[in-house]
Design a protein around this motif. Structure first.
Motif, PDB file in Angstrom:
ATOM      1  N   LYS A   7       3.960  22.150   5.710  1.00 29.59           N
ATOM      2  CA  LYS A   7       2.514  22.444   5.601  1.00 29.59           C
ATOM      3  C   LYS A   7       1.685  21.181   5.810  1.00 29.59           C
ATOM      4  CE  LYS A   7       3.133  26.301   2.392  1.00 29.59           C
ATOM      5  NZ  LYS A   7       4.393  25.994   1.699  1.00 29.59           N
ATOM      6  N   ARG A   8       2.260  20.184   6.490  1.00 23.90           N
ATOM      7  CA  ARG A   8       1.568  18.887   6.553  1.00 23.90           C
ATOM      8  C   ARG A   8       0.240  18.952   7.289  1.00 23.90           C
ATOM      9  NH1 ARG A   8       5.395  19.263  10.178  1.00 23.90           N
ATOM     10  NH2 ARG A   8       5.185  18.416  12.282  1.00 23.90           N
ATOM     11  N   MET A   9       0.071  19.883   8.233  1.00 27.86           N
ATOM     12  CA  MET A   9      -1.181  19.911   8.984  1.00 27.86           C
ATOM     13  C   MET A   9      -2.275  20.725   8.271  1.00 27.86           C
ATOM     14  SD  MET A   9      -0.428  17.755  11.127  1.00 27.86           S
ATOM     15  CE  MET A   9      -1.940  17.677  12.064  1.00 27.86           C
ATOM     16  N   ALA A  10      -1.951  21.269   7.089  1.00 22.20           N
ATOM     17  CA  ALA A  10      -2.981  21.998   6.327  1.00 22.20           C
ATOM     18  C   ALA A  10      -4.044  21.043   5.797  1.00 22.20           C
ATOM     19  CB  ALA A  10      -2.340  22.771   5.175  1.00 22.20           C
ATOM     20  N   LEU A  11      -3.695  19.759   5.709  1.00 21.74           N
ATOM     21  CA  LEU A  11      -4.656  18.754   5.250  1.00 21.74           C
ATOM     22  C   LEU A  11      -4.361  17.498   6.061  1.00 21.74           C
ATOM     23  CD1 LEU A  11      -6.868  18.127   3.224  1.00 21.74           C
ATOM     24  CD2 LEU A  11      -5.130  17.711   1.522  1.00 21.74           C
ATOM     25  N   ALA A  12      -5.244  17.188   7.004  1.00 17.19           N
ATOM     26  CA  ALA A  12      -4.871  16.145   7.970  1.00 17.19           C
ATOM     27  C   ALA A  12      -6.093  15.412   8.502  1.00 17.19           C
ATOM     28  CB  ALA A  12      -4.109  16.792   9.131  1.00 17.19           C
ATOM     29  N   ASP A  14       0.846  -1.204   0.000  1.00 18.66           N
ATOM     30  CA  ASP A  14       0.000   0.000   0.000  1.00 18.66           C
ATOM     31  C   ASP A  14       0.876   1.247   0.000  1.00 18.66           C
ATOM     32  OD1 ASP A  14      -2.134  -1.712   0.228  1.00 18.66           O
ATOM     33  OD2 ASP A  14      -3.032  -0.712   1.956  1.00 18.66           O
ATOM     34  N   ILE A  15       0.381   2.289  -0.652  1.00 14.65           N
ATOM     35  CA  ILE A  15       1.086   3.576  -0.676  1.00 14.65           C
ATOM     36  C   ILE A  15       0.124   4.627  -0.134  1.00 14.65           C
ATOM     37  CG2 ILE A  15       2.079   5.361  -2.169  1.00 14.65           C
ATOM     38  CD1 ILE A  15       2.540   3.088  -4.231  1.00 14.65           C
ATOM     39  N   ASN A  16       0.566   5.392   0.858  1.00 11.39           N
ATOM     40  CA  ASN A  16      -0.272   6.496   1.321  1.00 11.39           C
ATOM     41  C   ASN A  16       0.451   7.803   1.059  1.00 11.39           C
ATOM     42  OD1 ASN A  16      -1.739   8.455   2.534  1.00 11.39           O
ATOM     43  ND2 ASN A  16      -2.110   7.345   4.441  1.00 11.39           N
ATOM     44  N   ALA A  17       0.095   8.433  -0.024  1.00  8.01           N
ATOM     45  CA  ALA A  17       0.586   9.786  -0.298  1.00  8.01           C
ATOM     46  C   ALA A  17      -0.621  10.640  -0.670  1.00  8.01           C
ATOM     47  CB  ALA A  17       1.620   9.772  -1.408  1.00  8.01           C
ATOM     48  N   ALA A  18      -1.781  10.264  -0.104  1.00  9.52           N
ATOM     49  CA  ALA A  18      -3.055  10.960  -0.363  1.00  9.52           C
ATOM     50  C   ALA A  18      -3.273  11.108  -1.869  1.00  9.52           C
ATOM     51  CB  ALA A  18      -3.087  12.287   0.385  1.00  9.52           C
ATOM     52  N   ILE A  68       2.002  12.686 -22.789  1.00  6.24           N
ATOM     53  CA  ILE A  68       1.056  13.097 -21.738  1.00  6.24           C
ATOM     54  C   ILE A  68       1.842  13.618 -20.534  1.00  6.24           C
ATOM     55  CG2 ILE A  68      -0.837  12.311 -20.243  1.00  6.24           C
ATOM     56  CD1 ILE A  68      -1.172   9.982 -22.200  1.00  6.24           C
ATOM     57  N   MET A  69       1.366  14.724 -20.003  1.00  3.94           N
ATOM     58  CA  MET A  69       1.973  15.274 -18.781  1.00  3.94           C
ATOM     59  C   MET A  69       0.987  15.092 -17.625  1.00  3.94           C
ATOM     60  SD  MET A  69       3.775  18.973 -18.349  1.00  3.94           S
ATOM     61  CE  MET A  69       2.329  20.002 -18.567  1.00  3.94           C
ATOM     62  N   LEU A  70       1.497  14.629 -16.488  1.00  9.42           N
ATOM     63  CA  LEU A  70       0.666  14.396 -15.299  1.00  9.42           C
ATOM     64  C   LEU A  70       1.196  15.251 -14.154  1.00  9.42           C
ATOM     65  CD1 LEU A  70       0.914  10.475 -15.383  1.00  9.42           C
ATOM     66  CD2 LEU A  70      -0.833  11.879 -16.488  1.00  9.42           C
ATOM     67  N   ALA A  71       0.306  15.713 -13.273  1.00  3.64           N
ATOM     68  CA  ALA A  71       0.767  16.436 -12.080  1.00  3.64           C
ATOM     69  C   ALA A  71      -0.236  16.235 -10.961  1.00  3.64           C
ATOM     70  CB  ALA A  71       0.919  17.928 -12.377  1.00  3.64           C
ATOM     71  N   ALA A  72       0.279  16.126  -9.730  1.00  2.00           N
ATOM     72  CA  ALA A  72      -0.632  15.915  -8.595  1.00  2.00           C
ATOM     73  C   ALA A  72      -0.069  16.556  -7.330  1.00  2.00           C
ATOM     74  CB  ALA A  72      -0.842  14.414  -8.359  1.00  2.00           C
ATOM     75  N   PHE A  73      -0.963  16.760  -6.373  1.00  2.00           N
ATOM     76  CA  PHE A  73      -0.575  17.221  -5.035  1.00  2.00           C
ATOM     77  C   PHE A  73      -1.565  16.615  -4.054  1.00  2.00           C
ATOM     78  CE2 PHE A  73      -4.078  19.920  -3.841  1.00  2.00           C
ATOM     79  CZ  PHE A  73      -4.710  20.074  -5.056  1.00  2.00           C
ATOM     80  N   GLY A  74      -1.159  16.548  -2.794  1.00  2.00           N
ATOM     81  CA  GLY A  74      -2.089  16.011  -1.796  1.00  2.00           C
ATOM     82  C   GLY A  74      -1.545  16.208  -0.394  1.00  2.00           C
ATOM     83  N   ALA A  75      -2.218  15.603   0.559  1.00  2.22           N
ATOM     84  CA  ALA A  75      -1.805  15.752   1.954  1.00  2.22           C
ATOM     85  C   ALA A  75      -0.348  15.357   2.085  1.00  2.22           C
ATOM     86  CB  ALA A  75      -2.691  14.891   2.846  1.00  2.22           C
TER      87      ALA A  75
END
Ligand code: ACO
Length: 333
Positions: A194-199, A113-117, A315-322
């Motif tokens: 900024k980790r607590m901005a989305l938690a 499993d990977i958790n990177a939101a 194709i270009m991909l981009a993402a962000f998350g918690a």
């Protein structure tokens, strides 16, 4: 050492049947279709039904069977499952093992499993690419699946309007054929300041669930929307610019841009910063809201299925998350 290239051999997706529209949501919390549409572009989202086994492994099984069939594999061809999800089926065993069991894979493939939101699938893509390039595995099932309805506080209008449930699965295969698909370049990163901005601070080891937490409804996701918005725009645009620059590419070299589908305003702002033509940006956030790690693989699946994305295109991909985690990649499909 690069023995092989990574080819997206098959894709699949699954969204629950149950649709929750903005108008329906506005009967649950103090919001409106107008506010949600203007701020996010979202019109509706899908919500899991546990009776229909629409938890992460159950949704992923449906999407995975489609990806495996599209790839021309059998389930026992799978050598490794990388399962990106924010909320797993259970704390233990991991959800990749749950999926292995549901698919009936008998070959004891690796299960992680990977958790990177919301960046989970893209992190997994880069990990899978490394495993394939170095010859460790030839066939990897990469999953992005979220049951966001499980972390939503349905009394908090500032977050519950944003998320939805769904699954996207990608069958990745090693190739050494000339002219075949490959990953041109990729970046992963995280800004933990900024980790607590989305938690979701409660419910795990540091702060186990108590009656008080439940009474105060503190087991759900918390978010500083503006911090996340600004960081998302900045990091996605800068990762894409870095990848283009270090590969001597321009926007003309990119056929399609698939950004993480959190919010149409974020997507449009990133597009404007990069000066990327909006007609070549793939979106599905309007129909499904933010399905976190599932957004890129489901959007990619839809665009392949309806013929927009074709073999040989870039194709270009981009993402962000918690985290706040972030990443980008450019590939030849
Ligand atoms: N309906 C109506 N009003 C609302 C709602 C709602 N659903 N939510 C908040 N408001 C109100 C607020 O209370 C506030 O009212 P006030 O001015 O009286 O105090 C007002 O609307 C403005 O609130 P803001 O938070 O300033 O609104 P903003 O323009 O920043 O938009 C939003 C909020 C849409 C959340 C935006 O900040 C955003 O998109 N941020 C990024 C969020 C995101 O993408 N998160 C997912 C990350 S990915 C992952 O890893 C899970």
């Amino acid at each position: 050492m690069q023995l092989y290239k990574t080819k997206i051999q098959g894709t699949g997706k699954y969204h629950p049947d149950k649709v929750l529209t903005n108008d329906e949501l506005s009967k649950m919390v103090d919001t409106s279709d107008e506010w949600i549409t203007q701020r996010t572009g979202i019109k509706e989202r899908r919500i899991s039904d546990l009776e229909k086994e629409e938890y992460p492994s159950g949704m992923a099984e449906r999407a995975a069977r489609q990806a495996i069939e599209n790839a021309g594999w059998t389930v026992d061809d799978v050598e490794c499952i990388l399962f990106a999800t924010t909320i797993p089926d259970m704390m233990l065993p991991n959800t990749a093992s749950q999926l292995q069991a549901r698919l009936g894979i008998t070959n004891q493939c690796a299960c992680l499993d990977i958790n990177a939101a919301c960046t989970g699938w893209l992190y997994g893509f880069q990990m899978a690419n490394s495993l394939i390039q170095t010859g460790v595995y030839k066939k990897i099932l990469l999953v992005g699946t979220e049951m966001a309805s499980g972390f939503n506080n349905w009394q908090d209008r500032s977050t519950c309007v944003l998320f939805g449930d769904g699954s996207g699965v990608t069958a990745l295969e090693a190739t050494d054929a000339d002219g075949d698909s490959f990953v041109i370049d990729s970046i992963m990163g995280s800004d933990s300041s900024k980790r607590m901005a989305l938690a979701m601070p409660n419910g795990a080891a540091m702060s186990p669930i108590t009656h008080e937490i439940l009474d105060n409804r503190e087991q759900y996701i918390t978010m500083d929307g503006q911090v996340v918005f600004k960081s998302a725009v900045k990091t996605m645009a800068s990762h894409c610019a870095t990848l283009l620059e270090r590969n001597n590419m321009t926007l003309d070299d990119i056929d399609w841009f698939i950004p993480h589908q959190a919010n149409l305003r974020i997507i449009e702002t990133v597009g404007k910063l990069l000066k990327f033509p909006s007609e070549r940006v793939i979106t599905n956030v309007q129909k499904y809201a933010n399905t976190s790690s599932a957004t890129i693989p489901t959007a990619m699946h839809e665009a392949i299925a309806d013929g927009r994305i074709k073999r040989g295109q870039t194709i270009m991909l981009a993402a962000f998350g918690a985290g706040l985690t972030s990443g980008a990649a450019i590939l030849q499909f």
